[in-house]
Design a protein around this motif. Sequence first.
Motif, short mmCIF file in Angstrom:
data_model
loop_
_atom_site.label_atom_id
_atom_site.label_comp_id
_atom_site.label_asym_id
_atom_site.label_seq_id
_atom_site.Cartn_x
_atom_site.Cartn_y
_atom_site.Cartn_z
N ARG A 144 1.08 -1.41 -0.22
CA ARG A 144 0.12 0.04 -0.15
C ARG A 144 0.89 0.57 -0.40
O ARG A 144 0.56 2.20 -0.95
CB ARG A 144 -0.68 -0.25 1.09
N ALA A 145 1.63 1.36 0.60
CA ALA A 145 2.76 2.75 0.83
C ALA A 145 3.72 2.17 -0.72
O ALA A 145 3.61 3.65 -1.46
CB ALA A 145 4.16 2.23 2.06
N LEU A 146 4.22 1.64 -1.60
CA LEU A 146 4.74 1.66 -2.79
C LEU A 146 3.65 2.18 -3.62
O LEU A 146 3.57 3.26 -4.20
CB LEU A 146 4.58 0.38 -3.05
N ASP A 147 2.16 1.89 -3.92
CA ASP A 147 0.90 2.15 -4.08
C ASP A 147 0.57 4.18 -4.07
O ASP A 147 0.47 5.17 -4.97
CB ASP A 147 -0.48 1.91 -4.26
N ASP A 148 0.81 4.21 -2.94
CA ASP A 148 0.86 5.36 -2.86
C ASP A 148 1.64 6.82 -3.20
O ASP A 148 1.50 7.93 -3.57
CB ASP A 148 0.70 6.15 -0.95
N VAL A 149 3.24 5.83 -3.47
CA VAL A 149 4.43 6.25 -3.21
C VAL A 149 3.89 6.85 -5.23
O VAL A 149 4.38 7.96 -5.67
CB VAL A 149 5.42 6.12 -3.44
N ARG A 150 3.70 5.72 -5.21
CA ARG A 150 3.66 5.64 -7.28
C ARG A 150 2.88 6.35 -8.18
O ARG A 150 3.06 6.96 -8.70
CB ARG A 150 3.48 4.00 -7.27
N ARG A 151 1.69 6.91 -7.17
CA ARG A 151 0.38 7.65 -7.61
C ARG A 151 1.01 9.15 -7.70
O ARG A 151 1.37 10.28 -8.53
CB ARG A 151 -0.97 7.76 -7.14
N GLU A 152 2.10 9.51 -6.38
CA GLU A 152 2.42 10.71 -5.97
C GLU A 152 3.98 10.47 -6.85
O GLU A 152 3.55 12.29 -7.76
CB GLU A 152 3.44 10.94 -4.92
N ILE A 153 4.52 9.69 -7.55
CA ILE A 153 5.42 9.82 -8.96
C ILE A 153 4.16 10.23 -9.96
O ILE A 153 5.03 10.72 -11.17
CB ILE A 153 5.81 8.75 -8.90
N GLU A 154 3.79 9.18 -10.44
CA GLU A 154 3.33 9.79 -11.37
C GLU A 154 2.45 11.53 -11.97
O GLU A 154 1.91 11.58 -12.61
CB GLU A 154 1.78 8.57 -11.34
N ALA A 155 1.83 11.46 -10.22
CA ALA A 155 1.75 13.19 -10.65
C ALA A 155 2.72 13.88 -10.81
O ALA A 155 2.21 14.56 -11.70
CB ALA A 155 0.57 13.75 -9.20
N VAL A 156 4.18 13.38 -10.69
CA VAL A 156 4.99 14.87 -10.73
C VAL A 156 5.03 13.94 -12.64
O VAL A 156 5.56 15.50 -12.95
CB VAL A 156 6.22 14.05 -9.73
N LEU A 157 5.02 13.24 -12.85
CA LEU A 157 5.32 13.14 -13.88
C LEU A 157 4.36 13.65 -14.83
O LEU A 157 4.99 14.42 -16.01
CB LEU A 157 4.94 11.66 -14.17
N ALA A 158 3.00 13.85 -14.69
CA ALA A 158 1.94 14.70 -14.57
C ALA A 158 2.10 15.79 -15.21
O ALA A 158 2.24 17.19 -16.03
CB ALA A 158 0.42 14.68 -14.47
N VAL A 159 2.76 16.36 -13.46
CA VAL A 159 3.47 17.86 -13.72
C VAL A 159 4.22 17.67 -14.97
O VAL A 159 4.71 18.75 -15.43
CB VAL A 159 4.07 18.12 -12.55
N ARG A 160 4.91 17.21 -15.75
CA ARG A 160 6.67 16.98 -16.09
C ARG A 160 5.39 17.05 -17.53
O ARG A 160 6.03 18.47 -18.66
CB ARG A 160 7.29 15.92 -16.34
N GLN A 161 4.47 16.59 -18.12
CA GLN A 161 4.21 16.72 -19.69
C GLN A 161 2.68 17.87 -19.03
O GLN A 161 3.40 18.69 -20.35
CB GLN A 161 2.91 15.27 -19.34
N ASP A 162 2.50 18.97 -18.50
CA ASP A 162 1.52 19.54 -18.77
C ASP A 162 1.75 20.77 -18.11
O ASP A 162 1.03 21.87 -17.63
CB ASP A 162 0.32 19.11 -18.62
N ALA A 163 3.36 20.89 -17.19
CA ALA A 163 2.98 22.08 -16.91
C ALA A 163 3.11 23.56 -17.39
O ALA A 163 2.70 24.08 -16.62
CB ALA A 163 5.04 21.81 -16.07
N GLU A 164 3.38 23.66 -18.53
CA GLU A 164 3.67 24.43 -19.96
C GLU A 164 2.39 25.15 -19.84
O GLU A 164 1.71 26.24 -19.26
CB GLU A 164 4.24 24.42 -20.85
N GLN A 165 1.31 24.73 -19.90
CA GLN A 165 -0.66 24.80 -19.96
C GLN A 165 -0.58 24.57 -18.46
O GLN A 165 -2.07 25.97 -18.75
CB GLN A 165 -0.82 23.19 -20.53
N ARG A 166 0.07 24.46 -17.77
CA ARG A 166 -0.79 25.13 -16.20
C ARG A 166 -0.36 25.94 -16.24
O ARG A 166 -1.03 27.00 -15.34
CB ARG A 166 -0.84 23.73 -15.49
N LEU A 167 1.01 26.55 -16.32
CA LEU A 167 1.21 28.11 -15.96
C LEU A 167 0.47 28.74 -16.74
O LEU A 167 0.62 30.02 -16.43
CB LEU A 167 3.15 27.56 -16.33
#
Length: 441
Positions: free
Chosen positions: A251-274
């Motif tokens: 469960r702890a690894l799943d939580d970390v994985r979701r957080e990493i995926e959120a960071v990856l999503a930021v990398r993909q759409d950071a410019e659009q969100r800014l």
Amino acid sequence: MGVAGPFPGYAGRSSGPVMDRDEADRALARLGAEHEAIETSLLALQDHAGRRLLEGADLTGVTKERWAATEQLITLLWAYFDAYAGAIGAAREIRARRRYPNREDLLALTELLRGQGVTVASTATRPDPSITGPARLSERFTLEELVARMNELYARSLDMVVASDSVWSALPARIDLLAAELHRTRSLAHSVGVRPGEHPAGDDLESITHELATLRVQVISDPLAFWLPGPGSAAPGGGRPDTTRYDRAARALDDVRREIEAVLAVRQDAEQRLVHLRDVLSRADRTLAEARSARGEVLAKIAASEVPAVSGPPTALQERLAAASEYRRHAQWHRLSPLLESLEREAEDELLRARESLSAVTAPLAVRAELRGRLDAFKAKVARHGLAEDPVLIERYDAARRMLWSAPCDLRVAGQAVLRYQEAVAELLDVRRSSAPEDRR
């Protein structure tokens, strides 16, 4: 090792009625089949994968203690089996002497097959006296008692072996799969800058790595520490592996994985969100500027009215937005992710606050516009009823209009003037309606 008692010329007391030839033959046939079944079970236990693993493992804890006791049980079990086999062999020898056994043979067979004709000597490998009773130099059994004792020892030995094998079959493979997933997640985390000491998720990954390594070592060396016996189950191996720690790590690894995926999503759409953030903050600035301009207009055009102050532009948000742009420029995605989330919430709140400020500032102008609209509506109503030339109405209308179209406008006085005009219109219309029947007559 078991040995058979002295059967030739046996003169001891008889164990109940002496068996006849048919009874002896049937008992020997049943015991022979039972002997083969027991031997098959013992050989299966000897070849059991769990027992071989226990023999070769570097055990610790409760498993080490129980395996030491179980090895003694298995040794004693084979000693009992040898005594059992010896007794059956001796009985078969007696039966093979004659086609029709005499009374002496039948007495010996009866004592062997029904009486306490089996003696088992104590050995150096005898288990703790608490297992089989007080320590003695030898024990005597009937074959039935010996089979019951072997069944008991076999069930206890098999239970320990099956439980250990079940844990080894279930947990290490799952831990290895989770460790492989952990390795992939750690590589992905490093690619976006999530490292121990720099991001909480990086610290969590280090903690999970240590937990899985420790858990695997403990499961291999002490599997019974991870075994939950089944409630009320007497069958060997009744229970299940305890996966509490493994599940917690998963469960702890799943939580970390979701957080990493959120960071990856930021990398993909950071410019659009800014870009969206800049647009929201720009709209908030324009709204506040409009509110400040409107406030000056209200103060100039409306008298005796409380106009709230308008705050300045959100400079703190602009500074944090600039910091977010720097994080994106330097690919610091793990820092950008939480900052963007908080900025998006606060920017929307800032825009809402600016709109509320504009609404609060322009409220007096809205009240004046509503009074003007109401005055013109009643004037149109007066014209429809042919009362436009009434001097009272003209006077009150002009008074209200002067107040509403002059600056600064006192809304309280203007509202009273509009109300007097409405009341005068209502009175004239009531008089006209009441006099209408007399005119027709």
